[in-house]
Structure formats: C-alpha cells, structure tokens
Scaffold this active site. Structure first.
Site: not given
Ligand SMILES: Cc1cc2nc3c(=O)[nH]c(=O)nc-3n(C[C@H](O)[C@H](O)[C@H](O)COP(=O)(O)OP(=O)(O)OC[C@H]3O[C@@H](n4cnc5c(N)ncnc54)[C@H](O)[C@@H]3O)c2cc1C
Length: 413
Positions: A225
């Site tokens: 979220e």
């Molecule tokens: C169990 C599970 C269920 C999920 N279910 C859904 C779902 O139903 N629908 C859906 O759409 N998604 C879903 N997700 C995806 C989830 O929303 C994303 O994993 C999450 O938004 C983080 O994105 P990412 O994994 O690409 O991390 P990244 O974006 O790679 O983030 C890695 C780190 O970098 C930080 N970061 C990234 N960008 C910035 C920035 N601009 N400035 C500062 N810090 C930053 C983040 O806060 C984090 O600490 C799910 C994930 C999991 C693990």
C-alpha cells in the site's frame, strides 16, 4: 506485475496500464484472456495464508468494454482506492496490535521467573503500557479520519453525486491523513509484535507460539500500500502542493510563527481550564512544524524534494502531532461525557510528553541541516520553546496503564 495478493485464485483483475504509451488507464482483465498467465505461489516471510503470485500480460488482449472508467483517467481510480486501502490497513493493523497485546499480557501473567509472574517486572510493564499507548493513540486518529470521510461522503451524496465519486472524493480530501495513518498503524503493529516476542522470551522465537507468526505477518504492512518511506514523502509533498494551490494555509501561519519568535514571549495569565497545558503543547507542535517546514520550503525551494531526510523529519513531526491531537480530543470528549478514567489521562499524558522530545529532535535535525548562524540559533530556540513539556512522571503513568491491562488480562479500551 510482481506479487499480486489473491492473484492465484482470482477470476477478475484490476489492472492499470498506459494506452498509446502515455494514457494511464484502468482495465478489468479476466482469467482466461489471451496472453494472460500467472506464475507460481511466492514463498513468503509471513502472511502465508494469502496467495501472492506474479502476473504476466504477454500481448494480452482486453476488449474495449473492459476499460474501467475513462481512458487516461486511471490515476483517479488508482490513487483514490489507495487512500481507502491505507485507512483500512491501519484499522487491520490495530486489530492485530490489540490481539498481540492480549496474547502478550496473558503470557506475562502466567510465565514465572524468580518466583513471580514476569508481568510484575517494571521492564515488562513498560513494554505492555507502551503497546497500549501507541495502539489507543493511533486508533483515535483512525476513528477521527473515518468520521471525517464519512461526513464528507454524506455531503457529496446529498449533493446528488454517485456513490463511487462521493466515497473516492471524500477519501481524496483526507489523503494526507490516510498516508499518516498507514505509516503509524503499521509501525504500531510492528512495535507491538516485536515487544510481544520479547515478552515471550525464547518461546517468542518458536514457531509454536502465535506471537512469532504475528511478528512475521506484521512486517509486510510497512511495505505494501505504498512503502512507509513513500507514504512519508507523499504526506509532505501533498501538504506543500495544497499550500501552493491555496487549499491549505501554510506560508501565512509559518510567517506568523517566525514573527512570534522575534517578539517578547507572552507569559499572559495561566490558563487553568481542563487540559490547557496539553492543548498548548499541541499548538506548540504545530508551530514547530510550521517553523521547520516553512523555513525549509523557503530556503531550499525546488531542492527540498531532493532532501528526503528533511521531508522524513517533517513527516515524523506531522504524525506525532496528528496522532497526539486526535488522542487528546478523544480523551477530552470522554472527560466531558464523564467517561474518562485515569488510564485515558495517563495515555494522553505519556504520549504527548514523549512526542514533545521526538518532535524537538526531528525539528533540530532538519534545521541543523539547512540553517546556520543567527537564523539557526533563533529557530532552535523556537523549537525548544514550542516543544517544552511540563515535568511528568511517565514511569508511574505507564505502571498504572500496565496494571490495568494486567488486571483485565486483555486489551480493554
Ligand atoms: C506479499 C505482498 C503482496 C503484495 N500485493 C500487491 C497487490 O495485491 N497489488 C499490487 O499492486 N502490489 C502488491 N505488492 C507490491 C507492493 O506494493 C510493492 O512491493 C511495494 O509497493 C514496494 O515496491 P517494490 O517492491 O518495488 O520496492 P522498491 O520500490 O524497490 O523499494 C525498495 C526500497 O526503496 C525505497 N524507495 C523506493 N522508491 C523510493 C523513493 N522514491 N524515495 C525513497 N525511497 C524509495 C522503498 O521505500 C523501499 O524501502 C505486494 C507485495 C508483497 C510483498
């Protein structure tokens, strides 16, 4: 698309993609559509009872009647749904936090060390009390925001708006609060399950005990979220944008705070009405935010968005202020209705007393990073003045909260 909750068994998927490379649009994709497939179940750290899979849309064909809303208007659906999702995540997290508190106090009441229940140790009482304080405080802000959204939605319905527009519009109005609640709710749950494991000692690390599952299950809430970093950044970004659009008064009040600092402090007559000191402290918290955020925006301007550490400081100050104010209003209301107990007063007392130090630290960190000389000294003096809490025996207050919990043997507020 990586990691989709319930993806393994859903029949209908809400998908956002760009039309012609730039028009962000919502689609309803149905299981069985050509080009649409799913990957295997992911092996996760927690929430193992939920399905999480990767979805593939290789040359996927979606009929035009499955476009959700208008082409190019997908952001309206996506972002506003996120607001509701964040509010609900907070509610779910607090449900989990209450369960973790009950599990922990039950354990603390039965586990004996040195011939006494561990619940009798001050170190354990401190943990139990803090779990209750954070949970009750966060819940106060959650109820407050839910009521605001409900009122706004009713107004829109009365104006003849369709239900979806009314609900999503109402949630958009409180998007900042939803982001702050998502962060505080998920961090409250994480705090409670972490302390819960600690209270369980070695048993807390055993898969046989529910608290270890709660610890693993909680962790995802800070990630999905919108990660808590993104939500913190968003909360400040939205505030600054609204200030620039004139939707929210910020620069005027910030300048007033600056002028107040230059003037001789008003020692006026002591206000002796109920909760006067707490209300004054909260006013001070808001002034500390205005002082810090106003000066940062003025000094750094467009560069501020690249100074994420400062944005995090401002967001943390906002969270403590929003949660603290909601808590105080709730306790004041209970007091008016004759329903407040010493426990309610203690919760508000400890939260605000601690928040004053946290806010002062965040403000100092921010100010020290962009101000210098007389300006820096003046602002730091302002922060000290605005976050000055009266002396308070938080140890005894926490003991009273913990003792009430220990007697009830469950989360009882
Ligand atoms: C169990 C599970 C269920 C999920 N279910 C859904 C779902 O139903 N629908 C859906 O759409 N998604 C879903 N997700 C995806 C989830 O929303 C994303 O994993 C999450 O938004 C983080 O994105 P990412 O994994 O690409 O991390 P990244 O974006 O790679 O983030 C890695 C780190 O970098 C930080 N970061 C990234 N960008 C910035 C920035 N601009 N400035 C500062 N810090 C930053 C983040 O806060 C984090 O600490 C799910 C994930 C999991 C693990």
């Amino acid at each position: 698309k990586c990691r989709i909750t319930n993806g393994g068994f859903a029949d209908i998927y809400t998908v956002f993609a760009k039309v012609d490379g730039d028009k962000f649009t919502g689609f309803i994709v149905e299981r069985g559509f050509e080009g649409f497939t799913q990957g295997p179940e992911e092996h996760k750290m927690g929430i193992k009872g939920s399905s999480t899979v990767q979805l593939y849309f290789q040359d996927c064909k979606v009929p035009v009647e499955n476009v959700l809303g208008d082409i190019g208007k997908g952001h309206k659906i996506a972002f506003n749904i996120l607001n509701i999702g964040r509010l609900k995540l907070c509610a779910a997290a607090l449900g989990g936090a209450k369960r973790a508190i009950t599990t922990s106090v039950e354990y603390a009441n039965t586990r004996e060390q040195f011939k006494t229940a561990i619940a009798n140790f001050g170190a354990i009482k401190h943990k139990l009390a803090e779990m209750v304080i954070q949970t009750y405080a966060c819940e106060s802000a959650l109820y407050r925001t839910a009521a605001w959204i409900e009122e706004k939605e009713k107004e829109a319905l009365a104006e003849g708006k369709p239900f979806n527009d009314a609900l999503l519009g109402a949630a958009e109005e409180y998007a900042i609060e939803c982001a702050l609640l998502k962060v505080h709710g998920s961090e409250t749950l994480d705090f409670c399950v972490d302390e819960g494991v600690q209270i369980h000692g070695g048993n807390g690390f055993s898969a046989e005990y529910n608290i270890s599952r709660a610890y693993r299950d909680s962790r995802i809430n800070r990630i999905y979220e919108g990660t808590n970093e993104i939500n913190r950044l968003l909360s400040v970004d939205m505030t600054l944008k609204r200030a620039m659009q004139g939707r929210l008064a910020m620069m005027g009040p910030a300048m007033k705070v600056g002028q107040e600092l230059l003037a001789i402090p008003d020692f006026g007559d002591a206000d002796e009405s109920p909760f006067a000191a707490e209300r004054k402290l909260l006013e001070g918290f808001k002034k500390a935010i205005l002082l810090t955020a106003g000066a940062a925006a003025q000094k750094l301007m467009m560069k501020l968005e690249h100074e994420q550490e400062i944005l995090m400081n401002i967001s943390d100050m906002s969270i403590d202020t929003f949660i603290g104010e909601s808590l105080l209003l709730r306790v004041m209301r209970l007091e008016q209705e004759g329903k407040a107990t010493q426990i309610h007063r203690d919760i508000a007392g400890v939260f605000l007393y601690d928040a004053a130090d946290r806010i002062a630290k965040a403000a100092k960190d921010a100010i020290n990073s962009f101000a210098e000389g007389d300006e820096q000294r003046m602002m730091l003096m302002g922060v000290r003045r605005f976050t000055k809490a009266q002396s308070f025996n938080s140890k005894d207050a926490r003991r009273r909260i913990a003792d009430a919990l220990i007697a009830e043997q469950r989360y009882f507020l």
